[in-house]
Design a protein around this motif. Structure first.
Motif, PDB file in Angstrom:
ATOM      1  N   SER A  92       0.624  -1.321   0.187  1.00 25.67           N
ATOM      2  CA  SER A  92      -0.164  -0.161   0.203  1.00 25.67           C
ATOM      3  C   SER A  92       0.862   1.439   0.100  1.00 25.67           C
ATOM      4  O   SER A  92       0.465   2.903  -0.541  1.00 25.67           O
ATOM      5  CB  SER A  92      -1.587  -0.231   0.726  1.00 25.67           C
ATOM      6  N   ALA A  93       1.893   1.158   0.646  1.00 25.39           N
ATOM      7  CA  ALA A  93       2.986   2.769   0.672  1.00 25.39           C
ATOM      8  C   ALA A  93       3.370   2.296  -0.596  1.00 25.39           C
ATOM      9  O   ALA A  93       3.768   3.892  -1.212  1.00 25.39           O
ATOM     10  CB  ALA A  93       3.779   2.130   1.676  1.00 25.39           C
ATOM     11  N   VAL A  94       4.077   1.305  -1.674  1.00 22.86           N
ATOM     12  CA  VAL A  94       4.485   1.114  -2.931  1.00 22.86           C
ATOM     13  C   VAL A  94       3.555   2.172  -3.515  1.00 22.86           C
ATOM     14  O   VAL A  94       3.976   3.043  -4.573  1.00 22.86           O
ATOM     15  CB  VAL A  94       4.839  -0.318  -3.068  1.00 22.86           C
ATOM     16  N   GLU A  95       1.753   1.406  -3.454  1.00 21.81           N
ATOM     17  CA  GLU A  95       1.339   2.645  -3.865  1.00 21.81           C
ATOM     18  C   GLU A  95       0.678   3.848  -3.997  1.00 21.81           C
ATOM     19  O   GLU A  95       0.689   3.982  -5.367  1.00 21.81           O
ATOM     20  CB  GLU A  95      -0.135   1.395  -3.696  1.00 21.81           C
ATOM     21  N   VAL A 100       1.553   9.366  -6.360  1.00 23.46           N
ATOM     22  CA  VAL A 100       1.863  10.910  -5.744  1.00 23.46           C
ATOM     23  C   VAL A 100       2.586  11.061  -7.034  1.00 23.46           C
ATOM     24  O   VAL A 100       2.987  12.112  -7.742  1.00 23.46           O
ATOM     25  CB  VAL A 100       2.618  10.993  -5.018  1.00 23.46           C
ATOM     26  N   ALA A 101       4.078  10.351  -7.605  1.00 22.38           N
ATOM     27  CA  ALA A 101       4.225  10.519  -8.337  1.00 22.38           C
ATOM     28  C   ALA A 101       4.329  10.317  -9.390  1.00 22.38           C
ATOM     29  O   ALA A 101       5.092  11.698 -10.327  1.00 22.38           O
ATOM     30  CB  ALA A 101       5.920   9.585  -8.183  1.00 22.38           C
ATOM     31  N   MET A 285      12.566  -0.201  11.838  1.00 18.20           N
ATOM     32  CA  MET A 285      11.115  -1.247  12.417  1.00 18.20           C
ATOM     33  C   MET A 285       9.685   0.083  12.496  1.00 18.20           C
ATOM     34  O   MET A 285       8.675  -1.387  12.142  1.00 18.20           O
ATOM     35  CB  MET A 285      11.691  -1.062  14.334  1.00 18.20           C
ATOM     36  N   LEU A 286      10.053   0.841  12.033  1.00 18.54           N
ATOM     37  CA  LEU A 286       8.509   1.812  11.283  1.00 18.54           C
ATOM     38  C   LEU A 286       8.807   0.795  10.274  1.00 18.54           C
ATOM     39  O   LEU A 286       6.903   0.722   9.721  1.00 18.54           O
ATOM     40  CB  LEU A 286       9.101   3.137  11.607  1.00 18.54           C
ATOM     41  N   GLY A 287       9.339   0.808   9.132  1.00 15.74           N
ATOM     42  CA  GLY A 287       9.443  -0.103   8.097  1.00 15.74           C
ATOM     43  C   GLY A 287       8.555   1.349   6.609  1.00 15.74           C
ATOM     44  O   GLY A 287       7.539   0.314   5.938  1.00 15.74           O
ATOM     45  N   ALA A 288       8.955   2.312   7.391  1.00 14.64           N
ATOM     46  CA  ALA A 288       9.270   3.024   6.160  1.00 14.64           C
ATOM     47  C   ALA A 288      10.343   3.528   5.022  1.00 14.64           C
ATOM     48  O   ALA A 288      11.206   2.105   5.038  1.00 14.64           O
ATOM     49  CB  ALA A 288       8.087   4.165   6.264  1.00 14.64           C
ATOM     50  N   THR A 289       9.929   4.520   5.192  1.00 13.67           N
ATOM     51  CA  THR A 289      11.464   5.123   4.161  1.00 13.67           C
ATOM     52  C   THR A 289      12.149   5.804   4.999  1.00 13.67           C
ATOM     53  O   THR A 289      11.937   6.300   5.739  1.00 13.67           O
ATOM     54  CB  THR A 289      10.925   5.232   2.799  1.00 13.67           C
ATOM     55  N   LEU A 320       6.684  12.057   2.048  1.00 18.07           N
ATOM     56  CA  LEU A 320       5.880  12.015   3.120  1.00 18.07           C
ATOM     57  C   LEU A 320       3.730  10.373   2.384  1.00 18.07           C
ATOM     58  O   LEU A 320       3.955   9.778   3.914  1.00 18.07           O
ATOM     59  CB  LEU A 320       5.306  13.338   2.856  1.00 18.07           C
ATOM     60  N   ALA A 321       4.579  10.296   1.449  1.00 22.53           N
ATOM     61  CA  ALA A 321       3.086   9.583   0.424  1.00 22.53           C
ATOM     62  C   ALA A 321       4.106   7.896   1.231  1.00 22.53           C
ATOM     63  O   ALA A 321       2.624   7.211   1.926  1.00 22.53           O
ATOM     64  CB  ALA A 321       3.316   9.654  -0.739  1.00 22.53           C
ATOM     65  N   ALA A 322       4.894   7.687   1.159  1.00 23.91           N
ATOM     66  CA  ALA A 322       5.116   5.873   2.550  1.00 23.91           C
ATOM     67  C   ALA A 322       5.132   6.512   3.485  1.00 23.91           C
ATOM     68  O   ALA A 322       4.411   5.187   3.758  1.00 23.91           O
ATOM     69  CB  ALA A 322       6.497   6.159   1.449  1.00 23.91           C
ATOM     70  N   ILE A 323       5.196   7.393   3.973  1.00 22.76           N
ATOM     71  CA  ILE A 323       5.169   7.342   5.210  1.00 22.76           C
ATOM     72  C   ILE A 323       3.588   7.214   6.402  1.00 22.76           C
ATOM     73  O   ILE A 323       3.326   6.649   6.517  1.00 22.76           O
ATOM     74  CB  ILE A 323       5.993   8.404   6.343  1.00 22.76           C
TER      75      ILE A 323
END
Length: 444
Positions: A92-95, A100-101, A285-289, A320-323
């Motif tokens: 879902s973060a990739v999407e 946004v990109a 550990m958050l697992g974002a970027t 921001l989109a990924a987080i």
């Protein structure tokens, strides 16, 4: 040498049908590099056949046309491998990043008023809800966030740091250097293995701005050790009228004992303990970027937000989109969709069939054994989770085999131990397995 006179010319070689699918500039450069390779082989006394010119040019064109930053398959036995980009994003973060990109976005646009908005609004509320913080701000990396926090809150004054927390993080960045570079005067307390509360209390003067606690992300001291808790240090800071800044490090939001790992301090616990400001990384550990999360009390976060350097460390729309998408999964109780948690939650019984298929695909000597997967990325140093892994032996030696795996289209990354290349499938997604099997079969 007479053979040099028979080297092909650039223009005819660049028009080879084998190069037809490449842009003109790539064709010409590939032809030049192929000819240079042939020339060098002749001059070395081990000439390549001139008939191979088109094949060489095609290989060079393929390389020139590729991006150097490419996907890789992480079988290294390290979940958060810094060299491999640390955390893998949830689907879902990739999407969210893709959407946004690929278009304009509401990055700094208030759709209700039609006026300019605040880019931090996309993540602030979620961070505060999940951690209990009064306010939050996101910057482009954690080291920069620590630097900015010290600049904004402590410049020109003393900052107290335990000698046991004077860490050197990746890229030879040392915490004492960051403190000094931020314009603060470093006050060292305690010893490498033991720091007591009275060490902090005795070091506080009228010129003390803050106590800095730094998570020892990439090492662990065992034996005769002692360190006060975050709550104890925060209480000393509160009573003395100085700030407590907690470089929490890995941005953990869950109880890591569920994975069989030692207890890790969480962002929620640091907030509840009374820290004025907490800093952490978004890609652990958050697992974002990659990002620097800053949260805590309103007044402290506001000082960071208003500092001129905040503009220089501003986070971009893709981050921001990924987080935001990653935080949404935590809010909805879906953290196992985040790869770091999905991988850590895997049992050895789930991993063994993957390892068996890897072993079966390799045409040479392959050993299956139990092992440990490291968390990596400065999280849970010295700890590991039981796994199954496969050790590949090759007559060419492990270095050659590892290079062949790295250079394959799959970019397979393992580790060398005991004259074998070991592949740990804990971090292998099932859709990647057929590609790994294909690469291994072709090594025969």
């Amino acid at each position: 040498m007479s053979a040099l006179r028979h080297l092909p010319k650039v223009d005819p070689l660049s028009q080879s049908p084998r190069l037809a699918s490449y842009p003109e500039k790539v064709r010409i450069q590939a032809a030049r590099e192929a000819i240079a390779e042939l020339r060098a082989s002749i001059q070395s006394g081990a000439p390549l056949p001139l008939e191979s010119a088109e094949a060489l040019a095609e290989a060079h064109a393929e390389r020139l046309n590729e991006l150097s930053l490419r996907p890789a398959i992480n079988l290294s036995g390290v979940v958060l491998h810094t060299g491999l980009g640390r955390a893998r994003l949830a689907p879902s973060a990739v999407e969210a990043v893709r959407r946004v990109a690929a278009s304009h976005s509401t990055l700094e646009f208030d759709v209700e008023t039609g006026h300019r908005g605040d880019r931090q609004a996309h993540v602030r509320a979620a961070l505060c809800e999940l951690t209990g913080a009064e306010d939050a701000h996101v910057l482009n990396n954690a080291a920069g966030a620590v630097f900015l926090a010290l600049q904004a809150l402590c410049a020109g004054r003393e900052v107290i740091l335990s000698r046991g927390q004077m860490v050197e993080i990746g890229g030879s960045f040392r915490m004492p250097d960051i403190v000094r570079s931020s314009g603060c005067r470093l006050v060292e307390v305690g010893c490498t293995n033991k720091t007591h509360l009275h060490d902090y209390e005795n070091a506080i003067t009228e010129d003390t701005a803050a106590i800095l606690r730094c998570h020892p992300s990439n090492f662990k001291i065992i034996g005769f050790v002692k360190e006060p808790s975050v709550a104890e240090i925060a209480e000393v800071a509160r009573k003395s009228g100085v700030r407590m800044i907690d470089d929490q490090g890995n941005a953990c939001l869950v109880d890591t004992t569920r994975y069989g790992l030692p207890k890790q301090g969480t962002l929620q616990e640091s907030v509840a303990a009374g820290s004025d400001l907490i800093v952490a990384s978004g890609d652990k550990m958050l697992g974002a970027t990659q990002a620097g999360l800053v949260l805590g009390k309103k007044e402290a976060v506001a000082a960071v937000r208003k500092h001129p350097l905040a503009r220089a460390l501003r986070v971009d729309k893709l981050t921001l989109a990924a987080i935001e998408a990653t935080l949404k999964l935590y809010q909805q109780g879906r953290e196992l969709e985040i790869p770091i948690h999905r991988y850590l939650a895997r049992t050895p019984e789930e991993i063994r069939p993957l390892a068996m298929r890897i072993k079966k695909a390799y045409p040479g000597d392959a050993a299956l054994e139990e092992g440990l997967t490291e968390v990596g990325g400065g999280s849970a140093p010295g700890s590991g989770i039981p796994t199954w892994r496969v050790g590949l032996a090759s007559p060419e030696g492990p270095e050659v085999l590892a290079r062949r795996l790295r250079s394959s289209k799959a970019r397979i990354m393992g580790r060398i131990e005991r004259d074998r290349v070991w592949l740990d499938p804990r971090t292998l997604d099932r859709e990647e397995l057929p590609l790994v099997e294909q690469v291994l079969r072709n090594l025969g």
